[in-house]
Design a protein around this motif. Structure first.
Motif, PDB file in Angstrom:
ATOM      1  N   ASP A 172       6.403   3.323  -9.569  1.00 59.56           N
ATOM      2  CA  ASP A 172       6.859   2.042 -10.111  1.00 59.56           C
ATOM      3  C   ASP A 172       7.470   1.245  -8.967  1.00 59.56           C
ATOM      4  O   ASP A 172       8.277   1.790  -8.190  1.00 59.56           O
ATOM      5  CB  ASP A 172       7.893   2.232 -11.212  1.00 59.56           C
ATOM      6  N   VAL A 173       7.075  -0.021  -8.852  1.00 62.17           N
ATOM      7  CA  VAL A 173       7.476  -0.861  -7.718  1.00 62.17           C
ATOM      8  C   VAL A 173       8.001  -2.192  -8.232  1.00 62.17           C
ATOM      9  O   VAL A 173       7.429  -2.778  -9.152  1.00 62.17           O
ATOM     10  CB  VAL A 173       6.268  -1.145  -6.796  1.00 62.17           C
ATOM     11  N   SER A 174       9.068  -2.687  -7.601  1.00 60.08           N
ATOM     12  CA  SER A 174       9.567  -4.035  -7.856  1.00 60.08           C
ATOM     13  C   SER A 174       9.701  -4.766  -6.533  1.00 60.08           C
ATOM     14  O   SER A 174       9.946  -4.152  -5.496  1.00 60.08           O
ATOM     15  CB  SER A 174      10.932  -4.002  -8.550  1.00 60.08           C
ATOM     16  N   ARG A 202       3.178   2.673   2.805  1.00 61.82           N
ATOM     17  CA  ARG A 202       2.351   2.744   4.013  1.00 61.82           C
ATOM     18  C   ARG A 202       2.236   1.400   4.717  1.00 61.82           C
ATOM     19  O   ARG A 202       2.162   1.350   5.935  1.00 61.82           O
ATOM     20  CB  ARG A 202       0.967   3.262   3.669  1.00 61.82           C
ATOM     21  N   GLU A 203       2.188   0.331   3.935  1.00 54.83           N
ATOM     22  CA  GLU A 203       1.986  -0.989   4.539  1.00 54.83           C
ATOM     23  C   GLU A 203       2.438  -2.069   3.561  1.00 54.83           C
ATOM     24  O   GLU A 203       2.257  -1.931   2.354  1.00 54.83           O
ATOM     25  CB  GLU A 203       0.496  -1.174   4.843  1.00 54.83           C
ATOM     26  N   VAL A 204       3.012  -3.128   4.108  1.00 56.32           N
ATOM     27  CA  VAL A 204       3.351  -4.310   3.310  1.00 56.32           C
ATOM     28  C   VAL A 204       2.729  -5.503   4.019  1.00 56.32           C
ATOM     29  O   VAL A 204       2.959  -5.713   5.210  1.00 56.32           O
ATOM     30  CB  VAL A 204       4.868  -4.498   3.176  1.00 56.32           C
ATOM     31  N   SER A 205       1.930  -6.274   3.299  1.00 57.17           N
ATOM     32  CA  SER A 205       1.311  -7.492   3.830  1.00 57.17           C
ATOM     33  C   SER A 205       1.863  -8.677   3.075  1.00 57.17           C
ATOM     34  O   SER A 205       1.918  -8.674   1.854  1.00 57.17           O
ATOM     35  CB  SER A 205      -0.214  -7.443   3.639  1.00 57.17           C
ATOM     36  N   LEU A 206       2.266  -9.688   3.824  1.00 57.72           N
ATOM     37  CA  LEU A 206       2.815 -10.908   3.241  1.00 57.72           C
ATOM     38  C   LEU A 206       1.905 -12.085   3.539  1.00 57.72           C
ATOM     39  O   LEU A 206       1.347 -12.167   4.642  1.00 57.72           O
ATOM     40  CB  LEU A 206       4.196 -11.197   3.817  1.00 57.72           C
ATOM     41  N   ARG A 207       1.777 -12.977   2.576  1.00 58.16           N
ATOM     42  CA  ARG A 207       1.048 -14.223   2.783  1.00 58.16           C
ATOM     43  C   ARG A 207       1.969 -15.374   2.415  1.00 58.16           C
ATOM     44  O   ARG A 207       2.767 -15.269   1.491  1.00 58.16           O
ATOM     45  CB  ARG A 207      -0.191 -14.284   1.921  1.00 58.16           C
ATOM     46  N   GLY A 208       1.841 -16.445   3.150  1.00 54.63           N
ATOM     47  CA  GLY A 208       2.650 -17.612   2.856  1.00 54.63           C
ATOM     48  C   GLY A 208       2.595 -18.607   3.995  1.00 54.63           C
ATOM     49  O   GLY A 208       1.639 -18.623   4.780  1.00 54.63           O
ATOM     50  N   TYR A 209       3.657 -19.415   4.101  1.00 56.65           N
ATOM     51  CA  TYR A 209       3.724 -20.491   5.077  1.00 56.65           C
ATOM     52  C   TYR A 209       5.059 -20.413   5.795  1.00 56.65           C
ATOM     53  O   TYR A 209       6.076 -20.190   5.176  1.00 56.65           O
ATOM     54  CB  TYR A 209       3.596 -21.856   4.386  1.00 56.65           C
ATOM     55  N   SER A 210       5.032 -20.627   7.111  1.00 57.29           N
ATOM     56  CA  SER A 210       6.289 -20.637   7.862  1.00 57.29           C
ATOM     57  C   SER A 210       6.712 -22.040   8.213  1.00 57.29           C
ATOM     58  O   SER A 210       5.992 -22.991   8.046  1.00 57.29           O
ATOM     59  CB  SER A 210       6.160 -19.817   9.138  1.00 57.29           C
ATOM     60  N   GLY A 243      -1.067   3.142  -8.290  1.00 50.40           N
ATOM     61  CA  GLY A 243      -1.715   4.176  -7.486  1.00 50.40           C
ATOM     62  C   GLY A 243      -1.419   3.930  -6.019  1.00 50.40           C
ATOM     63  O   GLY A 243      -0.308   4.109  -5.553  1.00 50.40           O
ATOM     64  N   SER A 244      -2.406   3.453  -5.282  1.00 49.29           N
ATOM     65  CA  SER A 244      -2.223   3.263  -3.849  1.00 49.29           C
ATOM     66  C   SER A 244      -2.053   1.811  -3.437  1.00 49.29           C
ATOM     67  O   SER A 244      -1.821   1.529  -2.266  1.00 49.29           O
ATOM     68  CB  SER A 244      -3.425   3.856  -3.097  1.00 49.29           C
ATOM     69  N   ASP A 245      -2.149   0.863  -4.375  1.00 48.04           N
ATOM     70  CA  ASP A 245      -2.143  -0.536  -3.989  1.00 48.04           C
ATOM     71  C   ASP A 245      -1.593  -1.410  -5.119  1.00 48.04           C
ATOM     72  O   ASP A 245      -1.955  -1.228  -6.278  1.00 48.04           O
ATOM     73  CB  ASP A 245      -3.593  -0.957  -3.676  1.00 48.04           C
ATOM     74  N   ALA A 246      -0.713  -2.343  -4.760  1.00 44.99           N
ATOM     75  CA  ALA A 246      -0.191  -3.305  -5.733  1.00 44.99           C
ATOM     76  C   ALA A 246      -0.080  -4.664  -5.057  1.00 44.99           C
ATOM     77  O   ALA A 246       0.380  -4.752  -3.913  1.00 44.99           O
ATOM     78  CB  ALA A 246       1.171  -2.876  -6.257  1.00 44.99           C
ATOM     79  N   ARG A 250       0.870  -1.182   0.000  1.00 43.36           N
ATOM     80  CA  ARG A 250       0.000   0.000   0.000  1.00 43.36           C
ATOM     81  C   ARG A 250       0.902   1.225   0.000  1.00 43.36           C
ATOM     82  O   ARG A 250       1.809   1.338   0.827  1.00 43.36           O
ATOM     83  CB  ARG A 250      -0.922  -0.012   1.202  1.00 43.36           C
ATOM     84  N   LEU A 251       0.648   2.133  -0.935  1.00 41.97           N
ATOM     85  CA  LEU A 251       1.484   3.304  -1.144  1.00 41.97           C
ATOM     86  C   LEU A 251       0.689   4.584  -0.935  1.00 41.97           C
ATOM     87  O   LEU A 251      -0.537   4.575  -0.978  1.00 41.97           O
ATOM     88  CB  LEU A 251       2.028   3.297  -2.575  1.00 41.97           C
ATOM     89  N   ALA A 252       1.412   5.679  -0.749  1.00 42.83           N
ATOM     90  CA  ALA A 252       0.789   7.003  -0.731  1.00 42.83           C
ATOM     91  C   ALA A 252       1.143   7.692  -2.037  1.00 42.83           C
ATOM     92  O   ALA A 252       2.278   7.599  -2.507  1.00 42.83           O
ATOM     93  CB  ALA A 252       1.299   7.813   0.455  1.00 42.83           C
TER      94      ALA A 252
END
Length: 102
Positions: A27-29, A94-102, A56-59, A20-22
């Motif tokens: 451009d995001v990698s 603003r925020e980074v959310s990760l999904r996966g398995y530990s 924009g605000s979300d990738a 999530r960006l402001a």
């Protein structure tokens, strides 16, 4: 570019990452370190897992299969211009959310 390094604490299988960006457009990698790699200090040697232009605000970046990694880098390669400030740019994660398995 400029970015943020995320340390997951131990290797985990990453399946999806949402940023999530402001402002925008940005451009995001997204990069990950290979298993066993010490904390990276540059993006050299990292594996690019996805990129998006003009966000924009979300990738959201989905991995085609789970990626085993401890380190994830969100790298901003083009920042949005600041209105009314010529030749000035600012990117904000603003925020980074990760999904996966530990």
């Amino acid at each position: 570019g400029v970015g943020v390094l995320l340390d997951l604490g131990s290797p985990a299988e990453l399946t999806q990452l949402r940023v999530r960006l402001a402002g925008g457009p940005t451009d995001v990698s997204v990069f990950t370190a290979r298993p066993g790699v010490n904390r990276p200090v540059t993006i050299r040697g990292l594996v690019r897992r996805g990129s998006a232009r003009g966000v924009g605000s979300d990738a959201t970046f989905s991995m085609s299969e789970p990626v085993l990694t401890r380190y994830v880098v969100v790298w901003l390669t083009r920042l949005p211009a600041i209105p009314d400030e010529p030749d000035s740019y600012r990117g904000e994660i603003r925020e980074v959310s990760l999904r996966g398995y530990s």
